[in-house]
Design a protein around this motif. Structure first.
Motif, PDB file in Angstrom:
ATOM      1  N   PHE A  29       0.818  -1.217   0.000  1.00  0.00           N
ATOM      2  CA  PHE A  29       0.000   0.000   0.000  1.00  0.00           C
ATOM      3  C   PHE A  29       0.852   1.268   0.000  1.00  0.00           C
ATOM      4  O   PHE A  29       0.618   2.142  -0.804  1.00  0.00           O
ATOM      5  CB  PHE A  29      -0.955   0.026   1.203  1.00  0.00           C
ATOM      6  CG  PHE A  29      -1.860   1.231   1.205  1.00  0.00           C
ATOM      7  CD1 PHE A  29      -1.576   2.349   1.984  1.00  0.00           C
ATOM      8  CD2 PHE A  29      -2.999   1.250   0.426  1.00  0.00           C
ATOM      9  CE1 PHE A  29      -2.401   3.466   1.965  1.00  0.00           C
ATOM     10  CE2 PHE A  29      -3.831   2.356   0.400  1.00  0.00           C
ATOM     11  CZ  PHE A  29      -3.533   3.464   1.177  1.00  0.00           C
ATOM     12  N   SER A  30       1.820   1.368   0.895  1.00  0.00           N
ATOM     13  CA  SER A  30       2.530   2.634   1.036  1.00  0.00           C
ATOM     14  C   SER A  30       3.281   3.030  -0.232  1.00  0.00           C
ATOM     15  O   SER A  30       3.528   4.211  -0.464  1.00  0.00           O
ATOM     16  CB  SER A  30       3.509   2.560   2.215  1.00  0.00           C
ATOM     17  OG  SER A  30       4.463   1.533   2.004  1.00  0.00           O
ATOM     18  N   SER A  31       3.619   2.065  -1.068  1.00  0.00           N
ATOM     19  CA  SER A  31       4.358   2.363  -2.290  1.00  0.00           C
ATOM     20  C   SER A  31       3.442   2.498  -3.505  1.00  0.00           C
ATOM     21  O   SER A  31       3.923   2.723  -4.615  1.00  0.00           O
ATOM     22  CB  SER A  31       5.388   1.268  -2.554  1.00  0.00           C
ATOM     23  OG  SER A  31       4.759   0.010  -2.664  1.00  0.00           O
ATOM     24  N   SER A  53       2.544   7.720  -3.879  1.00  0.00           N
ATOM     25  CA  SER A  53       3.162   7.232  -2.648  1.00  0.00           C
ATOM     26  C   SER A  53       3.857   8.365  -1.900  1.00  0.00           C
ATOM     27  O   SER A  53       3.956   8.342  -0.671  1.00  0.00           O
ATOM     28  CB  SER A  53       4.162   6.123  -2.958  1.00  0.00           C
ATOM     29  OG  SER A  53       5.162   6.594  -3.845  1.00  0.00           O
ATOM     30  N   ARG A  71      -4.212   9.961   2.429  1.00  0.00           N
ATOM     31  CA  ARG A  71      -3.944   8.558   2.716  1.00  0.00           C
ATOM     32  C   ARG A  71      -3.326   8.420   4.097  1.00  0.00           C
ATOM     33  O   ARG A  71      -2.647   9.318   4.582  1.00  0.00           O
ATOM     34  CB  ARG A  71      -3.024   7.957   1.657  1.00  0.00           C
ATOM     35  CG  ARG A  71      -1.634   8.564   1.607  1.00  0.00           C
ATOM     36  CD  ARG A  71      -0.885   8.107   0.354  1.00  0.00           C
ATOM     37  NE  ARG A  71      -0.710   6.669   0.305  1.00  0.00           N
ATOM     38  CZ  ARG A  71      -0.479   5.979  -0.824  1.00  0.00           C
ATOM     39  NH1 ARG A  71      -0.399   6.617  -1.988  1.00  0.00           N
ATOM     40  NH2 ARG A  71      -0.320   4.679  -0.785  1.00  0.00           N
ATOM     41  N   ASP A  72      -3.576   7.262   4.694  1.00  0.00           N
ATOM     42  CA  ASP A  72      -2.973   6.883   5.966  1.00  0.00           C
ATOM     43  C   ASP A  72      -2.310   5.539   5.732  1.00  0.00           C
ATOM     44  O   ASP A  72      -2.987   4.506   5.708  1.00  0.00           O
ATOM     45  CB  ASP A  72      -4.042   6.804   7.057  1.00  0.00           C
ATOM     46  CG  ASP A  72      -3.454   6.526   8.427  1.00  0.00           C
ATOM     47  OD1 ASP A  72      -2.372   5.909   8.518  1.00  0.00           O
ATOM     48  OD2 ASP A  72      -4.089   6.910   9.423  1.00  0.00           O
ATOM     49  N   ASN A  73      -1.012   5.555   5.541  1.00  0.00           N
ATOM     50  CA  ASN A  73      -0.320   4.316   5.203  1.00  0.00           C
ATOM     51  C   ASN A  73      -0.334   3.313   6.352  1.00  0.00           C
ATOM     52  O   ASN A  73      -0.339   2.098   6.123  1.00  0.00           O
ATOM     53  CB  ASN A  73       1.118   4.618   4.791  1.00  0.00           C
ATOM     54  CG  ASN A  73       1.208   5.306   3.444  1.00  0.00           C
ATOM     55  OD1 ASN A  73       0.317   5.171   2.603  1.00  0.00           O
ATOM     56  ND2 ASN A  73       2.270   6.067   3.244  1.00  0.00           N
ATOM     57  N   ALA A  74      -0.348   3.790   7.579  1.00  0.00           N
ATOM     58  CA  ALA A  74      -0.391   2.878   8.722  1.00  0.00           C
ATOM     59  C   ALA A  74      -1.701   2.093   8.738  1.00  0.00           C
ATOM     60  O   ALA A  74      -1.730   0.925   9.143  1.00  0.00           O
ATOM     61  CB  ALA A  74      -0.229   3.662  10.013  1.00  0.00           C
ATOM     62  N   LYS A  76      -3.454   1.653   5.925  1.00  0.00           N
ATOM     63  CA  LYS A  76      -3.656   1.176   4.551  1.00  0.00           C
ATOM     64  C   LYS A  76      -5.007   1.659   4.022  1.00  0.00           C
ATOM     65  O   LYS A  76      -5.791   0.885   3.456  1.00  0.00           O
ATOM     66  CB  LYS A  76      -3.555  -0.347   4.476  1.00  0.00           C
ATOM     67  CG  LYS A  76      -2.147  -0.882   4.732  1.00  0.00           C
ATOM     68  CD  LYS A  76      -2.054  -2.362   4.402  1.00  0.00           C
ATOM     69  CE  LYS A  76      -0.624  -2.869   4.545  1.00  0.00           C
ATOM     70  NZ  LYS A  76      -0.504  -4.301   4.169  1.00  0.00           N
TER      71      LYS A  76
END
Length: 113
Positions: A29-31, A53, A71-74, A76
């Protein structure tokens, strides 16, 4: 397997706000570059917004200044904050993972006049 699950749709009055969420699983997700599309009845699916990203964003002219993608990468999760909604924003909103080529199942947003 990658899954994208949208939520937050519903009925809202014109001028109101709504926040959509798209929770991802099965991906880093983060990328990934993530985005939102929408499809109104009888019309083709159209681009709404995307976020890379690195956090860069891009919007369709029709929503620029009213919608915000984040977005919230933590978690996802990618969000679409929609303000100053108009009846013409009525559509099924879909989340997309551009990097992996996946779509969510969509969530209905209906804006009443």
């Amino acid at each position: 397997q990658v899954q994208l699950v949208e939520s937050g749709g519903g009925l809202v009055q014109a001028g109101g706000s709504q926040r959509l969420s798209c929770a991802a699983s099965g991906s880093i997700f983060s990328s990934d570059t993530m985005g939102w599309y929408r499809q109104a009845p009888g019309k083709q699916r159209e681009f709404v917004a995307l976020i890379t990203s690195g956090g860069s964003t891009n919007y369709a002219d029709s929503v620029e200044g009213r919608f915000t993608i984040s977005r919230d990468n933590a978690k996802k999760t990618v969000y679409l904050q929609m303000n100053s909604l108009k009846p013409e924003d009525t559509a099924v909103y879909y989340c997309r993972d551009y990097t992996l080529g996946y779509w969510g199942q969509g969530t209905q947003v209906t804006v009443s006049s």
